[in-house]
Enzyme design. Sequence first.
Site: not given
Ligand code: 5GP
Length: 114
Positions: A94, A100-101
């Site tokens: 994360q 988020h999903i």
């Molecule tokens: P995690 O790694 O926390 O599961 O996923 C976070 C996701 O958020 C990543 O796939 C990354 O590309 C996306 N992400 C990060 N910052 C932003 C943003 O400002 N806008 C959007 N649309 N996606 C983001």
Amino acid sequence: MSSKTFFQKIVDREIPAQIVYEDNQALAFWDITPQAPVHILIIPKKPIPQIELATSEDEALLGHLLYVATQIAKKEGLNDGYRLVVNNGAQGGQTVFHLHIHLLGGRALGWPPG
Ligand code: 5GP
């Protein structure tokens, strides 16, 4: 200094995103760095930092987010399958601490994940 996550800023319309779905509890938008032809994030408007911090009060909300994900998958035409992923904490990968999903689809996805 603001302590809002990027996702809370998207909810509050302080930064832009390609939004595909919204209701009073949920928002969905394209991932900024898509890992598949379809890569959409479904988030609660309520700022739960990660799934392990959801409480019994959030049970219906968690179910709602999953249901919304299935409806978006249908709308995106992912008729051959897709994957829903929730990364939790450091070892879960994360990086954004607003629950988020991930909805991933449009190509065959490998297993096990990295
Ligand atoms: P995690 O790694 O926390 O599961 O996923 C976070 C996701 O958020 C990543 O796939 C990354 O590309 C996306 N992400 C990060 N910052 C932003 C943003 O400002 N806008 C959007 N649309 N996606 C983001």
